[in-house]
Design a protein around this motif. Structure first.
Motif, PDB file in Angstrom:
ATOM      1  N   UNK A 141       0.832  -1.217   0.000  1.00 57.39           N
ATOM      2  CA  UNK A 141       0.000   0.000   0.000  1.00 57.39           C
ATOM      3  C   UNK A 141       0.866   1.266   0.000  1.00 57.39           C
ATOM      4  N   UNK A 142       2.086   1.134   0.481  1.00 58.77           N
ATOM      5  CA  UNK A 142       2.989   2.286   0.616  1.00 58.77           C
ATOM      6  C   UNK A 142       3.935   2.424  -0.579  1.00 58.77           C
ATOM      7  N   UNK A 143       3.653   1.707  -1.667  1.00 62.86           N
ATOM      8  CA  UNK A 143       4.562   1.710  -2.828  1.00 62.86           C
ATOM      9  C   UNK A 143       4.757   3.112  -3.413  1.00 62.86           C
ATOM     10  N   UNK A 144       6.005   3.477  -3.620  1.00 67.23           N
ATOM     11  CA  UNK A 144       6.354   4.667  -4.413  1.00 67.23           C
ATOM     12  C   UNK A 144       7.455   4.238  -5.371  1.00 67.23           C
TER      13      UNK A 144
ATOM     14  N   UNK B  79      11.193   4.762  -6.571  1.00 67.13           N
ATOM     15  CA  UNK B  79      12.490   5.321  -6.186  1.00 67.13           C
ATOM     16  C   UNK B  79      13.415   5.100  -7.383  1.00 67.13           C
ATOM     17  N   UNK B  80      13.818   6.211  -8.008  1.00 70.00           N
ATOM     18  CA  UNK B  80      14.566   6.125  -9.270  1.00 70.00           C
ATOM     19  C   UNK B  80      13.863   5.176 -10.252  1.00 70.00           C
ATOM     20  N   UNK B  81      12.544   5.283 -10.305  1.00 65.86           N
ATOM     21  CA  UNK B  81      11.748   4.540 -11.291  1.00 65.86           C
ATOM     22  C   UNK B  81      11.356   3.127 -10.884  1.00 65.86           C
ATOM     23  N   UNK B  82      11.875   2.647  -9.761  1.00 64.08           N
ATOM     24  CA  UNK B  82      11.560   1.267  -9.346  1.00 64.08           C
ATOM     25  C   UNK B  82      10.610   1.289  -8.149  1.00 64.08           C
ATOM     26  N   UNK B  83       9.604   0.410  -8.146  1.00 67.72           N
ATOM     27  CA  UNK B  83       8.691   0.377  -6.997  1.00 67.72           C
ATOM     28  C   UNK B  83       9.403  -0.099  -5.726  1.00 67.72           C
ATOM     29  N   UNK B  84       9.185   0.631  -4.640  1.00 66.19           N
ATOM     30  CA  UNK B  84       9.720   0.204  -3.329  1.00 66.19           C
ATOM     31  C   UNK B  84       8.605   0.369  -2.296  1.00 66.19           C
ATOM     32  N   UNK B  85       8.730  -0.388  -1.215  1.00 66.78           N
ATOM     33  CA  UNK B  85       7.821  -0.226  -0.082  1.00 66.78           C
ATOM     34  C   UNK B  85       8.385   0.897   0.786  1.00 66.78           C
ATOM     35  N   UNK B  86       7.715   2.042   0.776  1.00 64.23           N
ATOM     36  CA  UNK B  86       8.292   3.203   1.479  1.00 64.23           C
ATOM     37  C   UNK B  86       8.262   3.033   2.991  1.00 64.23           C
ATOM     38  N   UNK B  87       7.545   2.020   3.496  1.00 61.57           N
ATOM     39  CA  UNK B  87       7.587   1.762   4.948  1.00 61.57           C
ATOM     40  C   UNK B  87       8.899   1.111   5.348  1.00 61.57           C
ATOM     41  N   UNK B  88       9.621   0.569   4.361  1.00 65.00           N
ATOM     42  CA  UNK B  88      10.880  -0.122   4.672  1.00 65.00           C
ATOM     43  C   UNK B  88      12.115   0.685   4.297  1.00 65.00           C
TER      44      UNK B  88
ATOM     45  N   UNK C 290       1.106   2.564  -9.287  1.00 63.33           N
ATOM     46  CA  UNK C 290       2.540   2.859  -9.456  1.00 63.33           C
ATOM     47  C   UNK C 290       3.308   1.613  -9.877  1.00 63.33           C
ATOM     48  N   UNK C 291       2.961   0.473  -9.300  1.00 64.99           N
ATOM     49  CA  UNK C 291       3.621  -0.781  -9.693  1.00 64.99           C
ATOM     50  C   UNK C 291       3.321  -1.081 -11.164  1.00 64.99           C
ATOM     51  N   UNK C 292       2.074  -0.868 -11.571  1.00 60.99           N
ATOM     52  CA  UNK C 292       1.679  -1.136 -12.958  1.00 60.99           C
ATOM     53  C   UNK C 292       2.384  -0.171 -13.910  1.00 60.99           C
ATOM     54  N   UNK C 293       2.465   1.088 -13.500  1.00 58.53           N
ATOM     55  CA  UNK C 293       3.152   2.103 -14.309  1.00 58.53           C
ATOM     56  C   UNK C 293       4.611   1.676 -14.533  1.00 58.53           C
TER      57      UNK C 293
END
Ligand code: FES
Ligand code: FES
Length: 157
Positions: free
Chosen positions: A49-52, A54-63, A110-113
């Motif tokens: 749910x927290x995916x953003x 980072x330099x174009x790659x999806x990351x879990x921003x909670x981690x 964002x993951x799909x993008x």
């Protein structure tokens, strides 16, 4: 509380701020920048749910610690489209009926993008693998997979 200067690009804009050294990227985006489209579900890297990006790659921003994004580029859901001009992936989610409660949607979009940037014509299987880190309690996933297929067609036009 120890603070340090953080400098990064968020949704195309330079952001510079003194923030605590132990701050999570998720809290930096939500609490300091008020980008509340990024959601907190599990807080443990399990739900996406927290995916953003980072330099174009999806990351879990909670981690991710906010300071580990220093000098890098973040895209949140607010950076993809606007209410007046949705991004084609956002349009496709709406048109395919892939949104119910919406809690997973920013991360899914964002993951799909990111998937479509790397692979503009993914198979259903590739879509399922790409979104496997993003949990949805509502849709049963079929509509989401259809939305990504629709987005691929829209972007391929
Ligand atoms: S809140 Fe980050 S993965 Fe669930
Ligand atoms: S639409 Fe509700 S969690 Fe996915």
């Amino acid at each position: 509380m120890e603070k340090k200067k953080l400098s990064l690009i968020v949704n195309g804009k330079l952001v510079e701020m003194e923030v605590p050294t132990h701050l999570r990227l998720l809290d930096f985006l939500r609490d300091y920048l008020h980008l509340t489209g990024t959601k907190e579900g599990c807080g443990e890297g399990e739900c996406g749910a927290c995916t953003v990006l980072l330099d174009g790659k999806p990351v879990n921003s909670c981690l991710v610690m906010a300071h580990s994004a220093h000098g890098r580029e973040i895209i949140t859901i607010e950076g993809l489209g606007t209410p007046d001009k949705l991004h084609p992936v956002q349009e496709a989610f709406l048109e395919a009926g892939a949104v119910q409660c919406g809690f997973c949607t920013p991360g899914m979009v964002l993951t799909s993008y990111a998937l479509l940037k790397e692979n503009p014509n993914p198979t259903r299987e590739e879509i399922k693998v790409a979104i496997s880190g993003n949990l949805c309690r509502c849709t049963g996933y079929n509509k989401i997979v259809e939305a990504v297929e629709l987005a691929a067609r829209k972007e391929g036009k």
